[in-house]
Design an enzyme around this catalytic site. Structure first.
Site, mmCIF file in Angstrom:
data_model
loop_
_atom_site.group_PDB
_atom_site.id
_atom_site.type_symbol
_atom_site.label_atom_id
_atom_site.label_comp_id
_atom_site.label_asym_id
_atom_site.label_seq_id
_atom_site.Cartn_x
_atom_site.Cartn_y
_atom_site.Cartn_z
ATOM 1 N N GLY A 63 0.882 -1.214 0.067
ATOM 2 C CA GLY A 63 -0.066 0.078 -0.027
ATOM 3 C C GLY A 63 0.965 1.145 0.086
ATOM 4 N N GLU B 84 -3.643 -8.915 7.404
ATOM 5 C CA GLU B 84 -3.412 -8.661 8.806
ATOM 6 C C GLU B 84 -3.566 -10.229 9.520
ATOM 7 O OE1 GLU B 84 -2.910 -5.689 11.439
ATOM 8 O OE2 GLU B 84 -2.913 -3.924 10.054
#
Lengths: 727, 727
Positions: A201, A453
């Site tokens: 990202g 995550e």
């Protein structure tokens, strides 16, 4: 038209007019709240002061043109990227001037206003900066802060862990960081295609630096994965650094505002001091000093997961606000000819779809609170450990517990909410498919939470592993159990076969029963595990052999945990809120028990007729809570700007708002841009088939290509084909 | 670097190189098929000839530049619309020249290549033309075909039923068609905002005509909803007709290729002959002649639903092809240090996620086949009814049965597949979130199937209503039951408490047991219904009172039906295919039974230990089927072009293909377009806070605005905030 006809038409018109308007339909719902709505808002937020701050932030963003939301569905990828980063500018002033806890609250509000921006900003301020904070020495930290790592002034960061071929197994990352003793540098290198850093990202378009996870190699020896700060672009002209190749991962299911990219390093050199050395250190001569307590580094992952549990509750509330308000306005089918149509939320089946989900959102809320508390106390322990005031073994125990608990809650919580969003979306009927009504994009944005995550399935297995460890420990030591798994000592359900429906539907008793069921599931997984060990398998193989049982144990633990936290949480609520919370808690308890009834039945914890009682109670509670449904979603306290769905408006004027929004976003055009190129040729085509001269040879020799099997009905008329979904 | 170091690095590199490549990993899977893969393809397709034709169509579309798929994620809304309609051009030639059954097969292939185009073409050729075919008189039909309704030459159609405020309840549509006897015209009018025709596929940009559902009003009297042909645009200059207002519904969750629009009519006049009058007729003087058998018009809806059951099976197979191939290539975690990582499909948990879904896709296949057969025989009955060769009562009975069965299968089938797609998407980990890997867009395209052509929840309730009717009929007449609900006569399960695991896992016996469970659910719903009647409620209220039980009965019926069709279907399969189909059938039977175990336990149809046996059998069957997983998805027979996912490629070269596809779609740029406007200002900002002169008054009077409640830790460092999902 005759006068008589006109009169009759007027009658019909009046009949329609006598229906309450959408706004009236919604306002009717607010006339008799059974609880103080504002007080619920404060309770859910954690205090009146927090409500006020959230309201202030929502208003600030609503009025700031940089934060416009209503036209997002029609933006192109470059437009949405530009708009996303532009928000960072206004935010940095707040970051610098606001007290930390106020800014944290602001970020929480942002998380449900614009998930893509939240992620983009978080990649810098959380992951990149978090890597520095957690893994840099004090002088390194000072260096990077001077470089602009907090203010983004000269340094915008990204976090390069995942690779094209490697995700959950961080230890197997391929990127190498090879120490060159001669120049005192590390050489960062991407040896294969699958080693390409992927999904990074901020890398595609906006980051100047990256914290890169790579295999530390010194003199040919591997020392495991460490973190290295690697400059990507020149902060002045934004040109890529030599040896750095970056591309754009492009379109995604959602969160297009964040510019995920890929990075390939080709022998990129960085100074030795660019390795973050708070834990592992590499000396000038290439000696490696490993840390005493490597596990503590995992503590940093927990915060993210805790926050995703809270996210799950928040997005559940946002989705429910839209679905419940729409359900209280939309009308469909009349109870009798000539009567006005009924609100869809007045149908038992609609209540049965939405109200147990409402209860689930509260369950998620209390679990999120509980795990946040756990984490807070863990972080304090870790701090005091560094000061030498707490014992290492205790801290490690807490770390394991909070790690496992947050992993499981993250997994089941995000799954729950993703399913909830889709169910809410479908209750909007066809309108749920529009990009302007909020739930399709919410699904698309939220879906990533199940795989990032920590992939949910892997996280549940980690929780399962922890539960087995606890249980085996318990069997050995008899009695010592961590607070979250006390239930493992339970073995029998709290009610007898003659217990009344009221008794078996008591949330406190059901929470106890869930503990018993969870304990049984953990026992079963442990037995499976141990029998593999006894058969001579290694620990990893034994865990693999019981993975299905582990996942089940984790799921049962999750429900037991969630329900017990719901029950506990109510006791801390203000008295006027307790009755409605009790109803919701009982609805949740009965519903989740009914969903997993086979566990209870199989173990003989209740009878079939008690189960029937529980299922009937679910329906009764749905009816009982129905009149408060709109008040409940009002209490969630989202402004219309944040809800960002015309169908979820507070004032109920949904059709007007929806129509206007669609029209604004899609200006009417005289003719579509492809009229000349495509439409006109179609409308004016002349479909002469190509016909050759007639040949004198036998036509029977020709191809029979178009004959299908005898099964097919060749006599279907042409006009029946091509029907969408026509068989 | 020292020679020694170089050697060691080479060793490490070789170790990695010794891993089978992705392509080798996949090809290994194909070495020992336990069944003839091609034969399975033909069996699923319905014959070798059909496989050959499908292969031909897939190749034709793959080579046709108009049908390019690989760049779709990056197209803008206008681009994707243009490309969609452009496909119609090439297709019309086939429509005109190909035998109907061949063209139908071509459309079936298109349905899974480009769902948006399939819908756009189907709106014209199915819904619009279907309305003419089903509801026009012969002379009307001739008129509209001359106008170009088949060839799109001068007439592109759309189908305007749904309104902004009205969907499932067609009878309550607000649009009016008022007869003006003086001019012999109908006046089509949109009286309110909620009467706006909404979601009309093709209306926004591409249709010249619409079949409009409106309330027929003559002399102020309503005669129900009828269909009217209303010109929208001039076929020459494409200008809107007077009184017609059209806009674009804009972005959707998926299927953006179809231009859904809204239409508002303001006193638009059409000749009386533009009302389709095959059934209801309006004379020159406004007399209305109603049809004898209005229900038969519903027969037309069934085809669409049947086809959606088949779609559900097809999309399930397409999703599984991607997930299974990826799972047989992707590696994660090594069984021991230094060993190569394990294929994720070799983990029990991964098998447990995917292989029961594989079995479900076969179950859907056989159900789809079965309901298609039912519908075929119904349509023949309806035809012979018009010839007077079959009895009306019988036809109506069949109509009810097929209507209800197809409704339920459409609902549960599309729900099943939507969930299956999402599960498959999540098994790709983070890559499932990419727009280039196939499953995120498949989810977005497929999601509409749950709410269109009958909202799923409403359809399940219709099936539930039918089941109650059947059961009450059965109680009255004792014994006469439609073929699909024979199970209602059953009341006891086929195995005793001492039955062995083999016995309770026998699919034939489980199918019987499912019949018993379904019968019990229907009985319960009927009892609930009748007790409401006895309490004096009307029929509609009584149905409403048992809606939760009705939905449950419908669900149980669905599983009983599906399982029995799976069992039956195998018996018709070629012998070499039967062993693998038997395994899949048993896996499906055990899995679905385990998922609904509480029904069996509550009724005492099996014991807890028998349930445990069934659950263990699920895992064993997953292991047993695992080696054939890739062969099974190969047998689905999709070409790489159709799969349209680099991760689902036949040759297994997934990472290279994925990387190339992402790079092609997102050309690397020197600097993002918003560098000057947004990025540079951020990197060069000077965040001086505004500071005024120091004032002499007491600062303590100042605002305490930034204080939060005592609970908040104000000492968190700035750098910890903004972490994505940081709590």
């Amino acid at each position: 038209m005759s006068n008589k006809a006109q009169r009759r038409l007027n009658q019909i018109k009046n009949q329609v007019d006598s229906l309450p308007s959408p706004s009236e339909s919604l306002n009717d719902e607010r006339l008799n709240p059974s609880f103080p709505v504002d007080e619920m808002t404060h309770f859910l937020n954690g205090g009146k002061r927090i409500t006020e701050l959230k309201n202030k932030f929502m208003l600030q963003f609503e009025r700031d043109p940089a934060w416009k939301l209503s036209d997002q569905p029609n933006l192109s990828l470059p437009q949405i990227r530009e708009r996303t980063l532009n928000k960072a500018r206004s935010l940095i002033s707040y970051l610098i001037t606001e007290p930390v806890n106020v800014f944290k609250l602001r970020m929480e509000v942002i998380s449900y206003i614009d998930p893509a921006f939240y992620t983009r900003f978080g990649v810098h301020a959380g992951l990149f900066l978090g890597a520095i904070q957690g893994q840099a020495t004090p002088s390194q930290m000072e260096y990077w802060i001077k470089k602009g790592a907090i203010t983004l002034n000269g340094c915008t960061g990204c976090f390069a862990m995942t690779e094209l071929g490697h995700g959950s197994n961080v230890a197997a990352l391929e990127t190498t960081a090879t120490f060159d003793e001669i120049t005192d540098e590390f050489i960062i290198h991407t040896p294969t295609l699958t080693a390409t850093k992927w999904w990074i990202g901020g890398a595609a378009q906006t980051a100047t630096h990256s914290s890169v996870y790579a295999q530390l190699i010194i003199n040919g020896k591997r020392h495991g994965v460490k973190t290295f700060m690697v400059p990507l672009r020149d902060p002045v002209d934004f040109k890529l650094r030599p040896g750095v190749n970056i591309g754009d991962c492009g379109k995604k299911m959602g969160r297009d505002g964040i510019d995920n990219g890929y990075i390939q390093f080709t022998h990129v050199r960085i100074p030795r001091s660019y390795m973050l050395m708070k834990h592992t250190q590499v000396s000038r001569t290439g000696e490696v000093k490993a840390p005493a307590l490597a596990q503590l580094a995992y503590g940093a992952l927990i915060g993210g997961r805790v926050s995703m549990v809270i996210d799950s509750a928040t997005f559940a509330r946002k989705a429910l606000t839209i679905a419940i308000r729409y359900g209280a306005i939309r009308r469909q089918f009349a109870p009798a000819p000539g009567k006005p149509e009924t609100k869809i939320l007045d149908y038992a089946i609609h209540q049965h779809r939405l109200l147990p989900l409402m209860a689930k959102s509260f369950a998620l809320h209390f679990s999120g609170r509980a795990v946040a508390e756990l984490n807070k106390s863990l972080q304090k322990q870790i701090e005091s450990l560094s000061k030498g005031t707490s014992e290492q073994a205790n801290v490690l125990e807490s770390l394991k517990e909070v790690h496992a608990t947050s992993a499981g809650l993250k997994a089941f919580g995000t799954w729950t909410t993703l399913g909830l969003i889709e169910e809410c979306r479908q209750t909007l009927g066809g309108h749920g498919y529009s990009a302007y009504t909020g739930l399709s994009s919410m699904y698309q944005d939220f879906a990533i939470q199940c795989t990032w995550e920590g992939d949910n399935t892997i996280l549940t297995l980690q929780l399962g592993r922890y539960l087995i460890t606890c249980y085996r420990q318990f069997l050995k030591t008899k009695g010592k159990l961590a607070p979250g798994v006390q239930y493992m000592a339970l073995s029998s359900a709290p009610f007898s076969a003659s217990a009344s429906t009221d008794e078996v539907c008591d949330p406190v008793k059901l929470a106890h029963a869930w503990g018993v069921v969870a304990a049984a599931a953990v026992r079963q997984a442990t037995q499976e595990f141990e029998s593999s060990l006894e058969a001579g398998l290694g620990q990893d193989e034994a865990y693999e052999n019981c993975s299905v049982e582990r996942l089940k144990a984790a799921r049962m633990h999750y429900h037991a945990f969630t329900l017990s936290k719901f029950v506990e949480g109510i006791s801390r609520a203000p008295a006027p809120l307790q009755p409605i919370l009790q109803q919701l808690c009982q609805l949740h308890a009965c519903n989740v028990t009914s969903e997993h009834a086979s566990e209870f039945l199989a173990a003989g914890y209740f009878t079939a007729s008690q189960l029937h009682g529980i299922q009937s109670r679910v329906m009764k509670l749905c009816q009982a809570i129905r009149p408060q449904a709109v008040n409940l979603v009002d209490s969630f306290g989202f402004s219309d700007y944040v809800i960002n769905s015309p169908l979820g408006r507070y004032d109920g004027d949904i059709y007007r708002a929806y129509f206007d929004l669609v029209r604004q976003n899609n200006p009417q055009e005289a003719r579509p841009p492809y009229f000349e190129s495509v439409i006109k040729p179609i409308l004016t085509s002349n479909y002469d088939t190509i016909e050759g001269p007639e040949l004198e040879i036998d036509e029977a020799l020709g191809s029979q290509e178009e004959d299908l099997s005898a099964e097919d009905d060749v006599d279907t008329p042409v006009s029946a084909v091509g029907r969408p979904n026509n068989e």
